[in-house]
Design an enzyme around this catalytic site. Structure first.
Site, PDB file in Angstrom:
ATOM      1  N   GLY A 112     -35.721  36.397 -31.529  1.00  0.00           N
ATOM      2  CA  GLY A 112     -36.780  35.990 -30.615  1.00  0.00           C
ATOM      3  C   GLY A 112     -37.409  34.649 -30.920  1.00  0.00           C
ATOM      4  O   GLY A 112     -38.385  34.263 -30.270  1.00  0.00           O
ATOM      5  N   GLN A 113     -36.866  33.923 -31.897  1.00  0.00           N
ATOM      6  CA  GLN A 113     -37.401  32.591 -32.180  1.00  0.00           C
ATOM      7  C   GLN A 113     -37.219  31.707 -30.947  1.00  0.00           C
ATOM      8  O   GLN A 113     -36.275  31.865 -30.187  1.00  0.00           O
ATOM      9  CB  GLN A 113     -36.694  31.958 -33.385  1.00  0.00           C
ATOM     10  CG  GLN A 113     -36.935  32.674 -34.692  1.00  0.00           C
ATOM     11  CD  GLN A 113     -35.954  33.812 -34.935  1.00  0.00           C
ATOM     12  OE1 GLN A 113     -35.226  34.224 -34.053  1.00  0.00           O
ATOM     13  NE2 GLN A 113     -35.948  34.342 -36.143  1.00  0.00           N
ATOM     14  N   ASP A 114     -38.115  30.765 -30.771  1.00  0.00           N
ATOM     15  CA  ASP A 114     -38.131  29.920 -29.579  1.00  0.00           C
ATOM     16  C   ASP A 114     -36.767  29.300 -29.290  1.00  0.00           C
ATOM     17  O   ASP A 114     -36.291  29.318 -28.162  1.00  0.00           O
ATOM     18  CB  ASP A 114     -39.207  28.831 -29.743  1.00  0.00           C
ATOM     19  CG  ASP A 114     -39.450  28.067 -28.468  1.00  0.00           C
ATOM     20  OD1 ASP A 114     -39.334  28.673 -27.389  1.00  0.00           O
ATOM     21  OD2 ASP A 114     -39.745  26.858 -28.539  1.00  0.00           O
TER      22      ASP A 114
END
Length: 198
Positions: A77-79
């Protein structure tokens, strides 16, 4: 004759499999959820919570609920990884979107991210289950407050099945209820997006 019999046997013994995409911002508890599901439905075969590290890329887990085979795609879910999510949309049968109920600073970013997911053409019509995670903590937002924040995207969900449920992926509270809701919706949506055969 042998090849014909083998082909018929193979076709009769293939099982239906549903792909479930598990999304959310980093640190929402996606991997903890997958491991909890595995521990509940795969007779304890899962990673201990203290060994779970942030997902870089993807993790894949398999569980069976009520004779339904689910393939769980836990995607980072990191940008910088969110751009990759759309590569999974066309092949998934449902989306679980995990929200960190304690991350008040990013709750609006979380809402906007879900808005992007549900308005993509490849996710049209598939069930979306939003899980308000970390409800075991004193500093978590109430589920009603989270629903109010996310109400702005209700129109984007259209007529598809969607729900917000409270859980604690770490403790397991609400996880089986979430799984029950999901499997019911997968069966209901089977005509629109048929399962894969494995």
């Amino acid at each position: 004759m042998y090849h014909l019999a083998k082909g018929i046997y193979y076709e009769l013994t293939r099982k239906e499999e549903y792909s479930v995409l598990i999304l959310g911002l980093d640190n929402a508890g996606k991997t903890t959820l997958v491991e909890k599901l595995k521990s509940i439905y795969n007779e304890g075969r899962s990673m201990a919570p203290d060994r779970i590290v942030p997902t870089v890329g993807q993790n894949v887990g398999h569980i069976t609920i009520n004779r339904m085979n689910l393939k769980l795609w836990d995607v980072g879910g990191q940008d910088m990884l969110r751009q990759l999510w759309k590569e999974y949309y066309a092949d998934c049968h449902a989306i679980i979107f995990v929200v960190d109920s304690t991350d008040r600073a990013r709750i609006e970013e979380c809402r906007d991210t879900l808005q992007t997911v549900v308005t993509h053409e490849d996710t049209e019509g598939i069930p979306v289950l939003m899980l308000a995670n970390k409800q075991d903590r004193d500093d978590s937002l109430e589920v009603e407050d989270i629903k109010e924040i996310f109400n702005k995207i209700a129109e984007s969900l259209g007529a598809r099945d969607s729900r917000v449920l409270p859980i604690s992926a770490l403790k397991g509270t609400g996880v089986t209820e979430a799984a029950d809701w999901l499997t019911t919706r997968l069966m209901r949506n089977k005509q629109y997006r048929p399962p894969d055969k494995r």
